[in-house]
Design a protein around this motif. Structure first.
Motif, short mmCIF file in Angstrom:
data_model
loop_
_atom_site.label_atom_id
_atom_site.label_comp_id
_atom_site.label_asym_id
_atom_site.label_seq_id
_atom_site.Cartn_x
_atom_site.Cartn_y
_atom_site.Cartn_z
N ALA A 173 19.64 -26.20 -30.42
CA ALA A 173 18.64 -25.22 -30.83
C ALA A 173 19.22 -23.83 -31.00
CB ALA A 173 17.52 -25.17 -29.78
N ALA A 174 18.54 -23.06 -31.87
CA ALA A 174 18.85 -21.64 -32.09
C ALA A 174 20.33 -21.48 -32.45
CB ALA A 174 18.44 -20.82 -30.88
N TYR A 196 17.75 -26.85 -35.21
CA TYR A 196 16.87 -25.85 -35.82
C TYR A 196 17.23 -24.48 -35.26
CZ TYR A 196 14.53 -27.02 -31.45
OH TYR A 196 14.25 -27.29 -30.13
N LEU A 197 17.06 -23.46 -36.08
CA LEU A 197 17.30 -22.09 -35.64
C LEU A 197 16.09 -21.54 -34.91
CD1 LEU A 197 19.21 -20.60 -38.70
CD2 LEU A 197 20.13 -21.67 -36.64
N GLY A 198 14.91 -21.96 -35.34
CA GLY A 198 13.67 -21.55 -34.68
C GLY A 198 12.80 -22.77 -34.46
N SER A 199 12.25 -22.91 -33.27
CA SER A 199 11.43 -24.07 -32.93
C SER A 199 10.12 -24.05 -33.71
CB SER A 199 11.12 -24.05 -31.44
OG SER A 199 10.26 -22.95 -31.14
N PRO A 200 9.42 -25.19 -33.78
CA PRO A 200 8.11 -25.19 -34.42
C PRO A 200 7.16 -24.14 -33.85
CG PRO A 200 8.85 -27.44 -34.08
CD PRO A 200 9.85 -26.55 -33.40
N ARG A 201 7.21 -23.96 -32.53
CA ARG A 201 6.33 -22.95 -31.92
C ARG A 201 6.70 -21.55 -32.40
NH1 ARG A 201 6.00 -22.99 -25.50
NH2 ARG A 201 8.22 -22.53 -25.79
N MET A 202 8.00 -21.30 -32.50
CA MET A 202 8.43 -19.99 -32.99
C MET A 202 8.06 -19.80 -34.46
SD MET A 202 12.25 -18.33 -32.88
CE MET A 202 12.32 -18.51 -31.09
N ALA A 203 8.20 -20.87 -35.25
CA ALA A 203 7.84 -20.77 -36.67
C ALA A 203 6.37 -20.45 -36.85
CB ALA A 203 8.18 -22.09 -37.38
N GLU A 209 3.71 -20.93 -39.89
CA GLU A 209 3.87 -22.30 -40.38
C GLU A 209 3.66 -23.29 -39.25
OE1 GLU A 209 7.18 -25.08 -42.71
OE2 GLU A 209 7.84 -23.37 -41.52
N LYS A 210 2.81 -24.27 -39.48
CA LYS A 210 2.60 -25.34 -38.52
C LYS A 210 3.39 -26.56 -38.98
CE LYS A 210 -1.90 -24.00 -36.64
NZ LYS A 210 -3.28 -24.45 -36.33
N VAL A 211 4.35 -26.97 -38.17
CA VAL A 211 5.25 -28.05 -38.58
C VAL A 211 5.70 -28.80 -37.34
CG1 VAL A 211 7.29 -26.54 -38.45
CG2 VAL A 211 7.34 -28.55 -39.95
N MET A 216 10.75 -30.12 -38.99
CA MET A 216 11.52 -28.88 -38.92
C MET A 216 13.01 -29.15 -38.88
SD MET A 216 11.72 -25.54 -38.54
CE MET A 216 10.19 -24.86 -37.89
N GLY A 217 13.43 -30.07 -38.02
CA GLY A 217 14.87 -30.25 -37.86
C GLY A 217 15.26 -31.59 -37.29
#
Length: 521
Positions: A173-174, A196-203, A209-211, A216-217
């Motif tokens: 992550a990140a 992923y660079l940013g988690s779904p919660r962060m996105a 964006e809800k993903v 996401m990754g």
């Protein structure tokens, strides 16, 4: 004060504490073991045991952060071992320790391991399963000269010097996602691995964006859509098996010799009927590859991504070769931006580790249209062409069927100084196919003939112009003009390549005197 019989209580205390720390990192807690089992994951030391030859592992920094409760080995196991008798460095996250997150000692252990890899020019196996940095340790592990950034700096220095192989068992992550990205090969375990660079919660918080995590990754997304992942594995054991197999094609470092194995005959030898004579008839290029390489030796990379181009390692008479092949069974074998990127990185990989390259050309050229132009297909195609041009390993261009336009250049054609350009009798080389060429040159005339004399006269005119065009690029003429070094039947191709590979081993590896190139990106 010593104990009766000469024992020192201070030594006993040290022994007890070290034994407790050793035991704490020997196996997971009952709760952690249950969680691993529920995720179909192996414990970090079991992963290492599958990778490394028995009794060969020597560990460094096992007692890192041992005074902190719940942080055995500070969440990462590092050390040396052998894989099939060849020395390697291993860096393996322990997901049972704070989800494999990084603290200050974690980073220091990884930095030291990569320093050893640089110093001794040893391959690095990254067994990644980490939630990223511990925010509580950020000042100690993030910004400094020996902080996390130093890991990436060392990875870049290691690139092309030694193989870097990543098995991704869980999250990366990140900033930690860059560790796999700097490796030569990323094997992702489906259902568990993610980058992923940013988690779904962060996105959701930052861009609304809800993903899902998989979208996401997830492993399948990265192996099919983004191309970040190279291979998809079903579980930890398969990922490690693939990593070992991949390593079997490469030297231990850029100076070392390629490993050799017992020669095998192909699983299904090529025949004159292996390649369809009509260029419009698609077929699976894997059939040609399997007829060239030793039985079951083809190791494909990125098989689920940009499948119109096939890349991978094989062996001819037990010796490693790299294959770059157009696959007309997928999108007609046309080159897209993704397939150009896929080829570029593989060519760089082969050139770095002295693996000879064989191009199997059956390509109508690069894709055209506004969508691909807006996506930068020119710069992506230029990357592939520049990789072909600058590679100094032995290279062979085999024109299987069509090689039109810049597709010929991208597949190592005569202008790029291959050790040989070989054609099958089914081959055609031209700026474009005859139908497209006649239409491009005579479009107005074709319309005039049809308007004045009818459809039959138009068809006769087109047929005559097509015959002229085909005579101009006749295969025998190309051989007579020394565009081609050899025209050979498919059933003789393997032996021809085998002999030529043997002679090409003496090839000069110099390309150009300069500090570095400035490749298209």
């Amino acid at each position: 004060m010593t104990q009766p019989g000469g024992g020192d209580p201070r030594v006993a205390d040290v022994r007890a504490r070290l034994e407790a720390a050793h035991t704490a990192s020997e196996r997971p807690t009952e709760k952690a073991a249950a969680k691993l089992a529920s995720q179909n994951k192996l414990y970090v030391r079991d992963r290492i045991a599958l990778l490394i030859d028995e009794d060969s592992f020597v560990e460094d920094g096992r007692y890192a952060n041992s005074r902190a409760p719940g942080l055995p080995a500070d969440g990462v196991v590092t050390g040396r071992g052998t894989v099939d008798g060849r020395p390697v460095i291993v860096i393996a996250n322990d997901p049972t320790v704070k989800a494999g997150s990084w603290g200050a000692r974690t980073v220091e252990k990884i930095v030291r391991a990569t320093e050893a890899a640089l110093r001794e020019e040893l391959p690095v196996f990254w067994l990644v399963d980490s939630a990223g940095a511990r925010i509580t340790d950020q000042v100690e592990m993030f910004p400094g000269r020996r902080g996390a950034g130093r890991i990436f700096h060392h990875q870049v220095a290691l690139s092309g010097k030694v193989p870097q192989i990543c098995c991704l068992f869980g999250p990366s992550a990140a900033g930690g996602a860059y560790i796999p990205s700097f490796c030569d090969l990323i094997i992702m375990v489906e259902g568990n691995a993610s980058m992923y660079l940013g988690s779904p919660r962060m996105a959701e918080m930052v861009v609304g964006e809800k993903v899902s995590l998989e979208e996401m990754g997830g492993a399948r997304m990265h192996c099919t859509v983004s191309g970040v992942g190279d291979l998809l594995a079903h579980d930890d054991a398969e990922a490690i098996e693939l990593a070992r197999l991949y390593f079997s094609y490469l030297p231990g470092n850029w100076r070392g010799p390629l490993p050799t194995y017992h020669a095998e005959e192909p699983s299904a030898p090529l025949t004159r009927a292996s390649v369809p004579e009509r260029e419009s008839q698609p077929f699976d290029i894997h059939e040609v590859i399997d007829g060239l390489v030793d039985e079951h030796s083809f190791f494909e990379i990125k098989p689920l991504f940009a499948a119109e181009l096939v890349v991978g390692f094989g062996r001819i008479d037990g010796e490693s070769v790299g294959i770059v092949a157009n696959n007309s069974a997928v999108k007609g074998g046309v080159l897209f931006s993704d397939s150009a990127d896929k080829a570029t990185r593989f060519i760089w990989l082969c050139d770095a580790f002295s693996v000879p390259l064989i191009y199997l050309a059956d390509v109508p050229g690069f894709m055209i249209g506004s969508e691909v132009e807006r996506g930068g297909i020119i710069r992506h195609g230029a990357k592939m062409v520049s990789a072909v041009a600058s590679a100094t390993v032995p290279q062979f261009c085999v024109v299987v069927r069509k090689a039109y336009g810049a597709g010929l250049y991208a597949m190592g054609g005569p202008g790029f100084g291959p050790d040989a350009t070989i054609a099958l009798p089914t081959a055609r080389i031209a700026v474009m196919g005859p139908e497209a060429a006649v239409n491009a040159v005579y479009a107005n005339k074709i319309a005039e003939v049809e308007a004045a004399e009818g459809v039959q006269a138009r068809d006769a005119f087109v047929a005559a112009r097509r015959a002229e065009y085909e005579a101009d690029v006749d295969l025998e003429r190309l051989a007579a003009d020394l565009v081609l070094d050899q025209v050979i039947e498919a059933d003789a191709l393997r032996d021809e390549l085998r002999r030529r590979l043997n002679y090409a081993a003496r090839r000069d590896r110099h390309f150009s005197d300069k500090r570095r190139d400035v490749p298209p990106v």
